[in-house]
Write an enzyme that holds these catalytic residues in place. Structure first.
Site, short mmCIF file in Angstrom:
data_model
loop_
_atom_site.label_atom_id
_atom_site.label_comp_id
_atom_site.label_asym_id
_atom_site.label_seq_id
_atom_site.Cartn_x
_atom_site.Cartn_y
_atom_site.Cartn_z
N LYS A 48 0.73 -1.26 -0.06
CA LYS A 48 0.03 -0.02 0.08
C LYS A 48 0.79 1.36 -0.06
O LYS A 48 1.85 1.28 0.63
CB LYS A 48 -0.85 0.05 1.42
N ALA A 57 -5.32 4.95 8.20
CA ALA A 57 -5.31 5.20 9.55
C ALA A 57 -6.26 6.30 10.31
O ALA A 57 -6.98 5.97 11.15
CB ALA A 57 -3.75 5.36 9.93
N ARG A 59 -9.09 7.05 8.73
CA ARG A 59 -10.39 6.86 8.55
C ARG A 59 -10.76 5.89 9.81
O ARG A 59 -11.69 5.69 10.18
CB ARG A 59 -10.59 6.34 7.13
N GLU A 140 -3.28 -9.11 3.38
CA GLU A 140 -4.84 -9.37 2.85
C GLU A 140 -4.78 -10.21 1.46
O GLU A 140 -4.01 -9.50 0.51
CB GLU A 140 -5.40 -8.11 2.72
N ASN A 149 -13.17 -8.79 -10.75
CA ASN A 149 -11.72 -8.12 -10.93
C ASN A 149 -12.11 -6.94 -11.89
O ASN A 149 -11.71 -5.83 -11.49
CB ASN A 149 -10.65 -8.82 -11.16
P1 0O2 Z 1 -6.77 -0.07 -1.98
O1 0O2 Z 1 -5.39 -0.41 -1.59
O2 0O2 Z 1 -6.83 1.09 -2.68
O3 0O2 Z 1 -7.58 -0.96 -2.66
P2 0O2 Z 1 -12.83 -0.55 5.02
O4 0O2 Z 1 -14.24 -1.29 4.31
O5 0O2 Z 1 -12.12 0.08 3.95
O6 0O2 Z 1 -13.43 0.46 5.83
P3 0O2 Z 1 -11.36 -2.87 5.49
O7 0O2 Z 1 -12.06 -3.73 6.36
O8 0O2 Z 1 -9.88 -2.84 5.75
O9 0O2 Z 1 -11.74 -1.37 5.78
O10 0O2 Z 1 -11.62 -3.08 4.06
P4 0O2 Z 1 -12.48 -4.31 3.22
O11 0O2 Z 1 -14.01 -3.64 3.38
O12 0O2 Z 1 -12.42 -5.56 3.73
O13 0O2 Z 1 -11.71 -4.09 1.88
C1 0O2 Z 1 -10.36 -4.00 1.78
C2 0O2 Z 1 -10.16 -3.73 0.37
O14 0O2 Z 1 -11.27 -4.30 -0.31
C3 0O2 Z 1 -10.14 -2.49 -0.18
O15 0O2 Z 1 -8.82 -1.94 -0.12
C4 0O2 Z 1 -10.21 -2.68 -1.62
O16 0O2 Z 1 -9.22 -3.08 -2.26
C5 0O2 Z 1 -11.32 -3.80 -1.58
N1 0O2 Z 1 -12.74 -3.35 -1.64
C6 0O2 Z 1 -13.52 -3.23 -0.47
N2 0O2 Z 1 -14.82 -2.78 -1.10
C7 0O2 Z 1 -14.69 -2.28 -2.35
C8 0O2 Z 1 -15.53 -1.49 -3.36
O17 0O2 Z 1 -16.51 -1.17 -2.89
N3 0O2 Z 1 -14.96 -1.41 -4.45
C9 0O2 Z 1 -13.77 -1.73 -4.93
N4 0O2 Z 1 -13.23 -1.67 -5.95
N5 0O2 Z 1 -12.93 -2.22 -3.88
C10 0O2 Z 1 -13.43 -2.76 -2.83
P5 0O2 Z 1 -8.68 -0.52 0.09
O18 0O2 Z 1 -8.37 0.05 1.46
O19 0O2 Z 1 -9.72 0.50 -0.67
O20 0O2 Z 1 -7.25 -0.12 -0.54
P1 0O2 Z 2 -1.25 1.56 -7.60
O1 0O2 Z 2 -1.47 1.22 -5.98
O2 0O2 Z 2 -2.37 1.30 -8.28
O3 0O2 Z 2 -0.78 2.92 -7.88
P2 0O2 Z 2 4.84 -8.23 -11.26
O4 0O2 Z 2 5.99 -7.81 -10.74
O5 0O2 Z 2 5.02 -8.32 -12.81
O6 0O2 Z 2 4.56 -9.51 -10.91
P3 0O2 Z 2 3.30 -5.73 -11.68
O7 0O2 Z 2 3.19 -5.74 -13.14
O8 0O2 Z 2 4.47 -4.83 -11.08
O9 0O2 Z 2 3.65 -7.28 -11.25
O10 0O2 Z 2 1.96 -5.39 -10.87
P4 0O2 Z 2 1.56 -5.70 -9.37
O11 0O2 Z 2 2.41 -4.98 -8.58
O12 0O2 Z 2 1.40 -7.08 -9.09
O13 0O2 Z 2 0.03 -4.99 -9.43
C1 0O2 Z 2 -0.39 -4.36 -10.57
C2 0O2 Z 2 -1.46 -3.35 -10.20
O14 0O2 Z 2 -2.49 -4.09 -9.35
C3 0O2 Z 2 -0.98 -2.45 -8.96
O15 0O2 Z 2 -1.04 -1.20 -9.40
C4 0O2 Z 2 -2.00 -2.45 -7.85
O16 0O2 Z 2 -2.86 -1.33 -7.78
C5 0O2 Z 2 -3.17 -3.58 -8.18
N1 0O2 Z 2 -2.97 -4.49 -7.26
C6 0O2 Z 2 -2.44 -5.79 -7.46
N2 0O2 Z 2 -2.58 -6.67 -6.44
C7 0O2 Z 2 -3.35 -5.75 -5.40
C8 0O2 Z 2 -3.87 -6.22 -4.07
O17 0O2 Z 2 -3.67 -7.18 -3.45
N3 0O2 Z 2 -4.56 -5.26 -3.37
C9 0O2 Z 2 -4.72 -3.99 -4.00
N4 0O2 Z 2 -5.54 -3.12 -3.46
N5 0O2 Z 2 -4.18 -3.66 -5.50
C10 0O2 Z 2 -3.65 -4.65 -5.86
P5 0O2 Z 2 -0.02 -0.09 -9.46
O18 0O2 Z 2 -0.36 0.73 -10.63
O19 0O2 Z 2 1.31 -0.82 -9.37
O20 0O2 Z 2 -0.27 0.64 -8.09
#
Ligand code: 0O2
Ligand code: 0O2
Length: 270
Positions: A48, A57, A59, A140, A149
């Site tokens: 992250k 943190a 929120r 996670e 996805n």
């Molecule tokens: P990122 O890295 O930007 O994806 P929260 O629900 O956020 O208050 P919690 O319990 O940690 O707190 O999260 P939850 O609901 O289990 O979900 C954690 C992650 O699930 C999110 O990460 C998203 O990646 C994904 N997610 C949950 N709800 C949605 C949704 O409505 N739309 C999308 N596109 N993804 C969701 P973060 O924190 O957003 O971080």
């Molecule tokens: P952001 O956070 O959107 O700015 P490789 O090293 O080839 O295996 P690569 O191509 O570096 O992989 O991609 P990576 O790091 O596996 O992830 C690609 C994009 O998917 C990232 O975008 C992440 O946002 C999103 N992503 C992948 N896995 C997760 C996950 O578990 N949780 C959440 N929340 N997002 C994920 P960016 O542009 O690198 O980063």
């Protein structure tokens, strides 16, 4: 208040993401070799961003010295599956692993979110071997289909762009799009089941053919020549007609003749 050395703080998370990505990619190749297709389509991962950690943190009211326990997705792994039913299988493989411990699970497939979001989340504890010794970090794991996805990626980028100001009708349309993705997953699963049934029926037919021809051949060993010729004639006829039901009857008849012949040769045989 202590100043956080972000470089040092994030290091074990970076290591955890790299290691877990390799492990799940390896799981994919293993399963692909063992089964007819891989339930894992592809794996991604990320640490992250610092700004997102700070936002979350704030929120969730997590104090800065409790980020390690308060924010569970600093290390994030995402596993994409072709079919919805693969998700449970992949989750079970993860539960059985000895190199991590599942802390809890969130089933956003059965209990999908208000936004329409669907995925299966597992919060795990993963031990990282660092130069300074072992460190257990939280990670996670999100498991979802390609359709889930597709929806989540676009919805996430729209939400990021519009933040809290996403217009109400957009939210409704996104919810409808999530339903459409859900229907697509169901449709793909049912097509897959029909293909698997068709394959099974083809395999059953070809194994029946092997059995009946083998049994006809054996009739010769018991000098049942005219029976063998008659059975072969009927086989040819049924093969032309592709009548597998009658073929099964022929197979049973020939097996019955063989059984009688064996009994006649060795009356003690059961
Ligand atoms: P990122 O890295 O930007 O994806 P929260 O629900 O956020 O208050 P919690 O319990 O940690 O707190 O999260 P939850 O609901 O289990 O979900 C954690 C992650 O699930 C999110 O990460 C998203 O990646 C994904 N997610 C949950 N709800 C949605 C949704 O409505 N739309 C999308 N596109 N993804 C969701 P973060 O924190 O957003 O971080
Ligand atoms: P952001 O956070 O959107 O700015 P490789 O090293 O080839 O295996 P690569 O191509 O570096 O992989 O991609 P990576 O790091 O596996 O992830 C690609 C994009 O998917 C990232 O975008 C992440 O946002 C999103 N992503 C992948 N896995 C997760 C996950 O578990 N949780 C959440 N929340 N997002 C994920 P960016 O542009 O690198 O980063």
């Amino acid at each position: 208040m202590n100043v956080i050395d972000w470089g040092a703080f994030l290091l074990p998370y970076e290591q955890a993401v790299e290691e877990l990505k390799v492990k799940f990619k390896t799981m994919r190749s293993e399963l692909k070799k063992l089964e007819e297709y891989a339930p894992i389509e592809f794996v991604t991962g990320r640490v992250k961003k610092i700004s997102s950690i700070l936002d979350k943190a704030k929120r969730l009211n997590v104090p800065m010295d409790q980020l390690e326990t308060g924010i569970e997705d600093i290390a994030g792994i995402r596993i994409m599956c072709q079919f919805a039913e693969d998700i449970r299988r992949v989750a079970e493989y993860i539960r059985n692993r000895k190199d991590l411990q599942v802390i809890y699970e969130k089933d956003y497939i059965t209990n999908y979110k208000d936004s329409g979001y669907r995925s299966f989340h597992m919060i795990v504890e993963y031990p990282v071997q660092t130069a300074l010794g072992q460190k257990r970090v939280l990670a996670e794991i999100q498991i979802r289909t390609l359709a889930m996805n597709f929806w989540a990626t676009i919805e996430h980028s729209l939400n990021y762009k519009f933040r809290e100001s996403l217009p109400g009708d957009m939210r409704e349309r996104l919810k409808k799009a999530a339903e459409a993705a859900f229907i697509l997953d169901n449709e793909m699963s049912s097509i897959r089941q029909e293909i698997l049934d068709a394959q099974k029926s083809f395999e059953d037919d070809s194994s029946l053919i092997t059995q009946v021809l083998g049994a006809i051949h054996k009739l010769y060993f018991y000098h049942l020549v005219s029976e063998a010729i008659e059975a072969q004639r009927r086989f040819n006829e049924l093969w032309e007609l592709k009548d597998m039901h009658a073929m099964k009857e022929l197979s049973d008849e020939v097996k019955g003749l063989l059984k009688q012949a064996r009994k006649a040769e060795d009356p003690d045989e059961l």
